[in-house]
Design an enzyme around this catalytic site. Structure first.
Site, PDB file in Angstrom:
ATOM      1  N   THR A  73      -6.712   0.611   1.528  1.00 49.50           N
ATOM      2  CA  THR A  73      -8.154   0.464   1.755  1.00 49.50           C
ATOM      3  C   THR A  73      -8.680  -0.777   1.035  1.00 49.50           C
ATOM      4  OG1 THR A  73     -10.290   1.429   1.101  1.00 49.50           O
ATOM      5  CG2 THR A  73      -8.398   2.136  -0.154  1.00 49.50           C
ATOM      6  N   ASP A  74      -9.816  -1.288   1.514  1.00 45.91           N
ATOM      7  CA  ASP A  74     -10.433  -2.428   0.807  1.00 45.91           C
ATOM      8  C   ASP A  74     -10.974  -2.014  -0.561  1.00 45.91           C
ATOM      9  OD1 ASP A  74     -12.634  -0.924   1.662  1.00 45.91           O
ATOM     10  OD2 ASP A  74     -13.688  -2.609   2.578  1.00 45.91           O
ATOM     11  N   GLU A  75     -11.092  -0.691  -0.794  1.00 46.85           N
ATOM     12  CA  GLU A  75     -11.645  -0.237  -2.070  1.00 46.85           C
ATOM     13  C   GLU A  75     -10.716  -0.540  -3.247  1.00 46.85           C
ATOM     14  OE1 GLU A  75     -13.837   3.429  -2.084  1.00 46.85           O
ATOM     15  OE2 GLU A  75     -14.034   3.393   0.092  1.00 46.85           O
ATOM     16  N   LYS A  85      -5.607   5.335  -4.368  1.00 42.21           N
ATOM     17  CA  LYS A  85      -5.093   4.527  -3.249  1.00 42.21           C
ATOM     18  C   LYS A  85      -4.378   3.288  -3.766  1.00 42.21           C
ATOM     19  CE  LYS A  85      -5.335   4.995   0.569  1.00 42.21           C
ATOM     20  NZ  LYS A  85      -4.402   5.705   1.483  1.00 42.21           N
ATOM     21  N   TYR A 116     -10.884   7.855  -6.341  1.00 44.49           N
ATOM     22  CA  TYR A 116     -10.241   7.678  -5.021  1.00 44.49           C
ATOM     23  C   TYR A 116      -9.579   6.314  -4.925  1.00 44.49           C
ATOM     24  CZ  TYR A 116      -9.977   6.240  -0.107  1.00 44.49           C
ATOM     25  OH  TYR A 116      -9.544   5.724   1.097  1.00 44.49           O
ATOM     26  N   LEU A 122      -2.818  19.789   7.007  1.00 46.18           N
ATOM     27  CA  LEU A 122      -4.006  20.525   7.469  1.00 46.18           C
ATOM     28  C   LEU A 122      -4.861  21.026   6.307  1.00 46.18           C
ATOM     29  CD1 LEU A 122      -2.607  22.488  10.556  1.00 46.18           C
ATOM     30  CD2 LEU A 122      -3.797  20.287  10.504  1.00 46.18           C
TER      31      LEU A 122
END
Ligand SMILES: NC(=O)c1ccc[n+]([C@@H]2O[C@H](COP(=O)([O-])OP(=O)(O)OC[C@H]3O[C@@H](n4cnc5c(N)ncnc54)[C@H](O)[C@@H]3O)[C@@H](O)[C@H]2O)c1
Length: 341
Positions: free
Chosen positions: A125-127, A157, A153, A37
């Site tokens: 992710t595709d990044e 990932k 980021y 959270l």
């Protein structure tokens, strides 16, 4: 036979849609929803499932190995989504991203290993692939494209993605990896481009468009992503990564014009702001592998209809947007022009 699925990040955008998807489409399965959270996690996104006996929420940080060890024995399989997810924030403060997305993933993998989790899917992710040129549309990311992440980021990932791969290779864990393009749909935190722009336009504010807006993203409906994650969980080959995409490439300018139109505004509402540092030009996915091996194809992502429905959801749920925009969100937005996921 039903199983208990531990979903991390289940109070976030994709996680809450995934928890809802599992509870609605997999009646034999239970969900343990583990989330720390942060500003981006909101249980209001799952309000209708608070009393659902197949849904248990656990407030836990993925970096807390001791607490993970209390929860992990109750689970059969893990879908790991919890992460810091906003590229702009990673440019301002990379350390939190490395700690959550790399070390936190290591804590998850270690606990899953100790408790013999049957299958662990890391939602990447595709990044991780970096960027493609704008001028050659024949180029797409495949699963064998070299990983070349550009933002803090994307690096964080990629670290988690590579750790997941290594835990399969080194310890023989049954691991799957998904690499998906940009998601859209309900319950996306309003720092990301679609809900941010829609909220601004509803409130009569301009929308901050980075640079010339020519950057291209591939857009997929979040429920198509959730279905793909479940396919990879059930039938993906151990140790394999699967690209997931919508075959729906749009420039940021095109997206912005569509949102302006859907919100009944005009182009005077566009405010061109200095480009994001290191802004990737184009992401585009070749999703042949998941289609051929697992029979998955997007069915909910076609524009303009799917985008119209999403915009309508934000118009109908202004109260949700207002509640999740906390003090921390407002401080960051006041200090920075920020607009893309
Ligand atoms: N949004 C996209 O377009 C997209 C595309 C491809 C992949 N992904 C990946 O999917 C996952 C979910 O993305 P999202 O857009 O739903 O993000 P989000 O920011 O909406 O949600 C992230 C969730 O993780 C929780 N979380 C963050 N740090 C935590 C910690 N230390 N311990 C426990 N929980 C923590 C947050 O409270 C929040 O509920 C991420 O791993 C992201 O990299 C997102």
């Amino acid at each position: 036979m039903g199983q208990t699925i531990l979903v991390t990040g289940g109070a976030g955008f994709i996680g809450s849609n995934l928890v809802r998807y599992i509870l609605e489409h997999r009646p034999d399965d239970r969900v343990i929803n583990l989330d720390g959270l942060t500003y981006a996690g909101n249980l209001e996104s799952l309000a209708e499932f608070v009393d659902e006996p197949r849904h248990e929420f656990v407030h836990c940080d993925i970096n807390d190995g001791a607490k993970l060890d209390e929860i992990m024995p109750k689970a059969d399989v893990v879908l790991h989504l919890a992460a810091e997810s906003h590229v702009d924030r990673s440019i301002h403060d990379p350390s939190l991203f490395l700690n959550t997305n790399i070390i936190g993933t290591q804590c998850m993998l270690d606990s899953a290993k100790r408790h013999n989790i049957k299958r662990f899917v890391y939602v990447s992710t595709d990044e991780v692939y970096g960027e493609l040129p704008l001028d050659d549309k024949s180029q797409l990311f495949t699963e064998s494209t070299p990983l070349a992440p550009n933002s803090p980021y994307a690096v964080s990932k990629t670290g988690g993605d590579m750790l997941a791969r290594a835990y399969h290779h080194t310890y023989g864990m049954n691991i799957g990896i998904t690499r998906c393009s940009n998601n859209f749909g309900p319950y996306q935190f309003p720092e990301k481009v679609i809900p941010l722009f829609v909220n601004n336009l509803i409130e009569g504010k301009k929308v901050p468009l980075y640079g010339d807006g020519r950057n291209i993203r591939d857009w997929l409906h979040v429920l198509d992503h959730c279905e793909a994650i479940c396919r990879v969980l059930d039938d993906g080959k151990p140790g394999e990564a699967y690209n997931i995409g919508g075959n729906n490439e749009r420039s940021n300018l095109e997206l912005t014009k569509m949102l302006i139109d859907l919100c009944g505004r005009d182009e005077t509402f566009i405010e061109h702001v200095p480009d994001r540092l290191g802004h990737d030009m184009r992401y585009a996915i070749d999703a042949t592998k998941i289609r051929d091996e697992l029979g998955w194809e997007p069915t909910r992502s076609a524009w303009p209809q799917a985008l119209e429905e999403t915009v309508q959801w934000y118009k109908d749920n202004l109260e949700w947007s207002d509640h999740v925009r906390t003090g921390e969100y407002r401080r960051f937005m006041d200090q920075n022009y920020t607009n893309q996921g």
